[in-house]
Design a protein around this motif. Structure first.
Motif, PDB file in Angstrom:
ATOM      1  N   ILE A 202     -51.157  14.072  -3.805  1.00 37.56           N
ATOM      2  CA  ILE A 202     -50.104  13.875  -2.795  1.00 37.56           C
ATOM      3  C   ILE A 202     -49.774  15.203  -2.113  1.00 37.56           C
ATOM      4  N   GLY A 206     -50.440  16.361   1.813  1.00 40.15           N
ATOM      5  CA  GLY A 206     -49.389  16.932   2.665  1.00 40.15           C
ATOM      6  C   GLY A 206     -49.906  18.119   3.459  1.00 40.15           C
ATOM      7  N   MET A 216     -49.185   8.915   8.042  1.00 43.21           N
ATOM      8  CA  MET A 216     -49.488   8.362   6.726  1.00 43.21           C
ATOM      9  C   MET A 216     -49.108   6.883   6.623  1.00 43.21           C
ATOM     10  N   THR A 218     -48.878   3.811   3.479  1.00 44.45           N
ATOM     11  CA  THR A 218     -49.025   3.480   2.060  1.00 44.45           C
ATOM     12  C   THR A 218     -48.183   2.246   1.751  1.00 44.45           C
ATOM     13  N   TYR A 244     -43.449  11.118  -0.877  1.00 44.35           N
ATOM     14  CA  TYR A 244     -44.260  11.493   0.289  1.00 44.35           C
ATOM     15  C   TYR A 244     -43.526  12.491   1.179  1.00 44.35           C
ATOM     16  N   LEU A 249     -45.655  14.717   4.034  1.00 41.52           N
ATOM     17  CA  LEU A 249     -46.576  13.712   4.589  1.00 41.52           C
ATOM     18  C   LEU A 249     -45.980  12.897   5.729  1.00 41.52           C
TER      19      LEU A 249
END
Ligand code: GUN
Ligand code: FE
Length: 416
Positions: A202, A206, A216, A218, A244, A249
């Motif tokens: 993760i 980033g 991003m 998810t 995140y 991100l």
């Protein structure tokens, strides 16, 4: 320049559906120039294509779909998320190491999307860079607006579908680098979800988001199991979104949170702060997830909403079917949990699937001047003994239409 004649229906806002009987859409260089009741004087002699009493509507946007799961649609729908993933989905996704298989599926997937009137999408691939890149290239060639992600999975996944952290980051960087200059189908960072990602991956993602200026997508708080597992795996995070956010991100491109069924106030705050989209996938949530998004409540709190097919958690590739299902589910949610919920209207769900979801891709999802002419023409769904209005035809199409009711498809003004 070209004129298209027919009944015209599109969303102006979440509350307002515009319906014009027998109007003309003027299209120049793929972009809508204007809508007219009759042919304007300066357009005399411009070619007209007449669709009679069929209805011209914007093409749909699918903000959450798994292309590799296309062969699995309508199967194993009696499972819940964890078993569905581990017993069925992961073994299928492992097959995308084989490009021969990937090409067959991805060609069929893209064709079926277009036939069903979807012309913009946020797509998950698999961990395989080459196969995912193939899909992205096909979309770019077609002029299909998309964000497509090579998936990251570097823990709690079966050996046959698990990367090392280094490999995951290296392959993602190669993928972002290869497609960073694409015009229509663009790469997006796609950690599968918190339970299958290490802190290391993760954080590394980033850094890639910052280097390549990408967004991003998810799965966020999609089930009670996922929401609690995320916080076990990331004990320093106060909520799923923060995992995140603190990795940076959410700062460099669009943010897409699939499902968003059990958000905390903090999840909502973070998603809003980054202008992200929460994507409701109605079929998937009753097939494998078991939870209903608080559609109206999130809207009232200022969250951007959209719809997704979530093939193959969802079994219908046509986003129009999800418009109907979103209305149905809002009633169930309100029936069992009246506090803070309300049934949504057809107009609201149609807006999510067109103008609102389309915002993430640019000027698509409406038929207003300045929008790209990405549109489909659907049959008038009237009975001779009980005619319905154009707007009612669209509603009926969303409830029981299918791709055979779509007479014509346009992508940036080009007939497909
Ligand atoms: N969560 C993690 N992976 C998946 C997936 O493939 N589909 C859905 N619906 N949820 C997921
Ligand atoms: Fe999904």
């Amino acid at each position: 320049m070209k004129l298209y004649r027919g009944n015209i229906v599109y969303s102006q806002s979440r509350e307002r559906l515009v319906s014009i009987e027998g109007g003309y859409i003027a299209v120049e260089n793929g972009v809508i120039e204007g809508i007219y009741d009759r042919i304007p004087q300066n357009y005399e002699g411009v070619p007209v294509e007449d669709f009679g009493d069929s209805v011209i509507i914007p093409a749909f946007s699918d903000l959450h779909v798994h292309a590799p799961q296309y062969p699995q649609r309508g199967l194993a729908m009696d499972q819940l998320l964890y078993d569905w993933l581990n017993k069925y989905t992961f073994p299928l996704e492992a097959k995308y190491a084989d490009m021969e298989f990937a090409r067959q599926v991805y060609d069929a997937f893209l064709q079926d999307m277009i036939e069903n009137g979807t012309m913009h999408a946020c797509v998950f691939g698999t961990i395989h860079r080459t196969a995912t890149g193939y899909l992205l290239e096909r979309m770019e060639d077609t002029g299909f607006r998309a964000f497509v992600g090579k998936v990251n999975m570097d823990k709690a996944s079966p050996d046959y579908l698990c990367e090392t952290t280094e490999e995951s980051l290296r392959e993602t960087e190669a993928y972002l680098d290869a497609y960073k200059d694409n015009r229509y189908a663009k790469p997006m960072i796609t950690p599968r979800f918190a339970p299958t990602c290490t802190d290391g991956v993760i954080r590394g993602l980033g850094e890639l988001a910052k280097k390549y200026h990408v967004g991003m997508q998810t799965h966020i708080v999609e089930s009670k199991w996922e929401a609690s597992q995320a916080l076990i795996d990331f004990p320093d995070a106060s909520c799923d979104m923060e995992i995140y956010e603190r990795a940076g991100l959410l700062d460099y491109g669009p943010v897409v949170a699939a499902h968003f069924i059990f958000p905390s106030d903090e999840d909502i705050r973070i998603l809003k702060e980054h202008g992200g989209f929460a994507v409701q996938c109605p079929d998937a949530t009753v097939n494998v997830i078991a939870g209903i998004m608080q559609n109206a409540t999130l809207n009232d709190k200022g969250v951007n909403l959209a719809l997704g097919s979530d093939i193959a958690g969802g079994h219908n590739i046509g986003v129009y079917s999800q418009v109907a299902r979103a209305v149905q589910l809002s009633k169930l949610k309100w029936f069992y949990e009246p506090e803070g919920n309300r049934p949504i209207r057809f107009e609201e769900a149609f807006y999510m699937a067109t103008k609102q979801g389309g915002q993430i891709f640019g000027k698509v999802g409406s038929l207003e001047p300045g929008y790209e002419f990405d549109a489909i023409v659907i049959d008038n769904m009237s009975d001779s003994f009980a005619p319905v209005t154009p707007a009612e035809s669209v509603e009926r199409f969303c409830y029981y239409g299918n791709k055979s009711n779509i007479r014509a498809r346009f992508l940036k003004g080009k007939r497909l």
